[in-house]
Design a protein around this motif. Structure first.
Motif, PDB file in Angstrom:
ATOM      1  N   ILE A   1      -0.917  -7.200  -4.986  1.00  0.00           N
ATOM      2  CA  ILE A   1      -0.548  -6.110  -4.074  1.00  0.00           C
ATOM      3  C   ILE A   1       0.860  -6.333  -3.525  1.00  0.00           C
ATOM      4  O   ILE A   1       1.669  -5.399  -3.449  1.00  0.00           O
ATOM      5  CB  ILE A   1      -1.586  -5.994  -2.942  1.00  0.00           C
ATOM      6  CG1 ILE A   1      -2.940  -5.567  -3.507  1.00  0.00           C
ATOM      7  CG2 ILE A   1      -1.119  -5.010  -1.871  1.00  0.00           C
ATOM      8  CD1 ILE A   1      -4.096  -5.667  -2.506  1.00  0.00           C
TER       9      ILE A   1
ATOM     10  N   ALA B   1     -12.698   1.124  -6.955  1.00  0.00           N
ATOM     11  CA  ALA B   1     -11.401   0.639  -6.511  1.00  0.00           C
ATOM     12  C   ALA B   1     -10.377   0.794  -7.630  1.00  0.00           C
ATOM     13  O   ALA B   1     -10.701   0.668  -8.821  1.00  0.00           O
ATOM     14  CB  ALA B   1     -11.493  -0.826  -6.103  1.00  0.00           C
TER      15      ALA B   1
ATOM     16  N   THR C   1      -3.388  -0.659  -3.788  1.00  0.00           N
ATOM     17  CA  THR C   1      -4.802  -0.464  -4.057  1.00  0.00           C
ATOM     18  C   THR C   1      -5.321   0.741  -3.283  1.00  0.00           C
ATOM     19  O   THR C   1      -4.780   1.110  -2.238  1.00  0.00           O
ATOM     20  CB  THR C   1      -5.620  -1.723  -3.693  1.00  0.00           C
ATOM     21  OG1 THR C   1      -6.983  -1.547  -4.059  1.00  0.00           O
ATOM     22  CG2 THR C   1      -5.522  -2.041  -2.215  1.00  0.00           C
TER      23      THR C   1
ATOM     24  N   ARG D   1      -9.339   3.079  -2.762  1.00  0.00           N
ATOM     25  CA  ARG D   1     -10.772   3.105  -3.082  1.00  0.00           C
ATOM     26  C   ARG D   1     -11.265   4.527  -2.903  1.00  0.00           C
ATOM     27  O   ARG D   1     -11.056   5.147  -1.852  1.00  0.00           O
ATOM     28  CB  ARG D   1     -11.547   2.165  -2.157  1.00  0.00           C
ATOM     29  CG  ARG D   1     -12.981   1.874  -2.649  1.00  0.00           C
ATOM     30  CD  ARG D   1     -13.842   1.235  -1.583  1.00  0.00           C
ATOM     31  NE  ARG D   1     -14.179   2.215  -0.556  1.00  0.00           N
ATOM     32  CZ  ARG D   1     -13.854   2.065   0.731  1.00  0.00           C
ATOM     33  NH1 ARG D   1     -13.179   1.001   1.146  1.00  0.00           N
ATOM     34  NH2 ARG D   1     -14.192   2.993   1.603  1.00  0.00           N
TER      35      ARG D   1
ATOM     36  N   HIS E   1       0.820  -1.202   0.000  1.00  0.00           N
ATOM     37  CA  HIS E   1       0.000   0.000   0.000  1.00  0.00           C
ATOM     38  C   HIS E   1       0.865   1.269   0.000  1.00  0.00           C
ATOM     39  O   HIS E   1       2.067   1.195  -0.292  1.00  0.00           O
ATOM     40  CB  HIS E   1      -1.012  -0.022   1.151  1.00  0.00           C
ATOM     41  CG  HIS E   1      -1.999  -1.145   1.044  1.00  0.00           C
ATOM     42  ND1 HIS E   1      -1.735  -2.409   1.541  1.00  0.00           N
ATOM     43  CD2 HIS E   1      -3.232  -1.204   0.505  1.00  0.00           C
ATOM     44  CE1 HIS E   1      -2.767  -3.213   1.314  1.00  0.00           C
ATOM     45  NE2 HIS E   1      -3.696  -2.495   0.677  1.00  0.00           N
TER      46      HIS E   1
ATOM     47  N   ILE F   1      -6.498  -0.729  -8.583  1.00  0.00           N
ATOM     48  CA  ILE F   1      -5.423  -1.684  -8.292  1.00  0.00           C
ATOM     49  C   ILE F   1      -4.290  -1.404  -9.261  1.00  0.00           C
ATOM     50  O   ILE F   1      -4.486  -1.453 -10.490  1.00  0.00           O
ATOM     51  CB  ILE F   1      -5.895  -3.144  -8.423  1.00  0.00           C
ATOM     52  CG1 ILE F   1      -7.011  -3.435  -7.421  1.00  0.00           C
ATOM     53  CG2 ILE F   1      -4.741  -4.103  -8.225  1.00  0.00           C
ATOM     54  CD1 ILE F   1      -7.650  -4.791  -7.598  1.00  0.00           C
TER      55      ILE F   1
ATOM     56  N   VAL G   1     -13.188  -3.776  -2.525  1.00  0.00           N
ATOM     57  CA  VAL G   1     -12.087  -4.013  -3.463  1.00  0.00           C
ATOM     58  C   VAL G   1     -12.071  -5.466  -3.940  1.00  0.00           C
ATOM     59  O   VAL G   1     -12.036  -5.717  -5.152  1.00  0.00           O
ATOM     60  CB  VAL G   1     -10.738  -3.591  -2.851  1.00  0.00           C
ATOM     61  CG1 VAL G   1      -9.588  -4.000  -3.771  1.00  0.00           C
ATOM     62  CG2 VAL G   1     -10.704  -2.085  -2.618  1.00  0.00           C
TER      63      VAL G   1
END
Length: 322
Positions: free
Chosen positions: A303, A190, A252, A254, A89, A192, A285
């Motif tokens: 991720i 979302a 990711t 949102r 993240h 990604i 997600v």
């Protein structure tokens, strides 16, 4: 599919924020998926000794499944940067900005992303006068998952002005963000990597899409894809990807919206961009990823793979900073 080697992965979850129960659900779901893919997973429920526990585990990467402070506000990110450990993240600077709703506006609005107006108010002043014409929304500046959100209407039981003894976020936070209430639909998109996935409409069966509605099975209908005009869908996808890029999100994110369908494109407003969206069975997600053909395990590994690439890029550039 992600062609990942077998990795030692710490899944960091829990902590002491309001969103602890959700983080535990997210983290255990992620850990189960990674173990099913053959990875060596250590589950760590965050406490004050977290740095020593991560160092002892000596992971190849940390999957940050924390929600709220200190896992989403840059604190954990800074710690992991200092330790030189790759993590999933967004990084430190992005996390600091994105968790603060006022800083997020300062970043996104100049980039052409519409957000509601509003201002920071002292909670004590609410018991003297309304900061905006009713209906309006009050929310903490640095919380996620609709924690502490109140919609103040002429019909609400908060009083006019708001009573000091009325249950609400003014009892827990010294300052709040006041914004005009936008009628209409609750939408979310979302992102990604570098792809905006879909648009989901959220229809709570009572009240609004608050913390309980988000995480209690059966309290909210998810309509994916949302039954909205193509131009509104395309705008949602565009704004979500632009917000992800402007803020510098990784892995990711949102982005949540309100859309006043009586106003067309002019009625679409971004409310916030969440840098660490939930990964629970009810989370949006994974749901959108599945709609786009990506299974949960593939999503989790994607991720992780981006986190490793990003860390390698930083090493090549000669530093750990963003």
């Amino acid at each position: 599919m992600n062609d990942l080697p077998k990795l030692k992965i710490v899944v960091l979850m829990g902590g002491w924020a309001n969103e602890r129960p959700v983080s535990l659900m997210s983290g255990n779901g992620v850990a189960d998926a990674l173990e099913a893919r053959g990875h060596d997973v250590t589950r760590i429920d965050m406490d004050r000794q977290v740095a020593a526990r991560i160092a002892e585990a000596a992971p190849d990467v940390v999957f940050n499944a924390l929600h709220g402070v200190p896992g989403e506000d840059g604190t954990v990110q800074g710690m992991l940067d200092l330790m030189g450990v790759p993590y999933t993240h967004s990084g430190l600077a992005t996390s600091v900005i994105a968790i603060d709703k006022e800083l997020t506006k300062q970043a996104l609005v100049p980039a052409g992303i519409p957000m509601p107006g509003g201002r920071i108010v002292e909670s004590a002043s609410l018991h003297e006068r309304d900061p905006l014409p009713r209906p309006y929304v009050l929310k903490p500046v640095n919380e996620g998952s609709s924690v502490g959100v109140a919609i103040v209407t002429d019909e609400s039981n908060y009083g006019n002005p708001i009573r000091a003894d009325a249950e609400g976020p003014w009892q827990d936070f010294d300052q709040l963000l006041a914004e005009p209430f936008i009628r209409g639909l609750e939408l979310t998109t979302a992102v990604i990597g570098d792809r905006a996935l879909a648009v989901t409409e959220l229809k709570p069966k009572s009240g609004f899409y608050d913390f309980d509605a988000k995480y209690t099975d059966g309290m909210t209908d998810h309509i994916c894809p949302a039954d909205i005009p193509d131009n509104i869908r395309d705008l949602c996808l565009d704004y979500a990807l632009k917000a992800h890029r402007v803020l510098g999100c990784k892995g990711t994110s949102r982005t949540d919206y309100r859309w006043d369908d009586t106003l067309g494109e002019a009625g679409l407003f971004v409310l916030e961009t969440n840098t660490q969206p939930g990964m629970t069975p009810l989370s949006l997600v994974p749901e959108q990823a599945k709609y786009c053909g990506m299974e949960y395990g593939d999503l989790v590994e994607a991720i992780v793979a981006e986190a490793l690439r990003d860390h390698a890029d930083k090493d090549t550039a000669g530093g750990q900073g963003e």
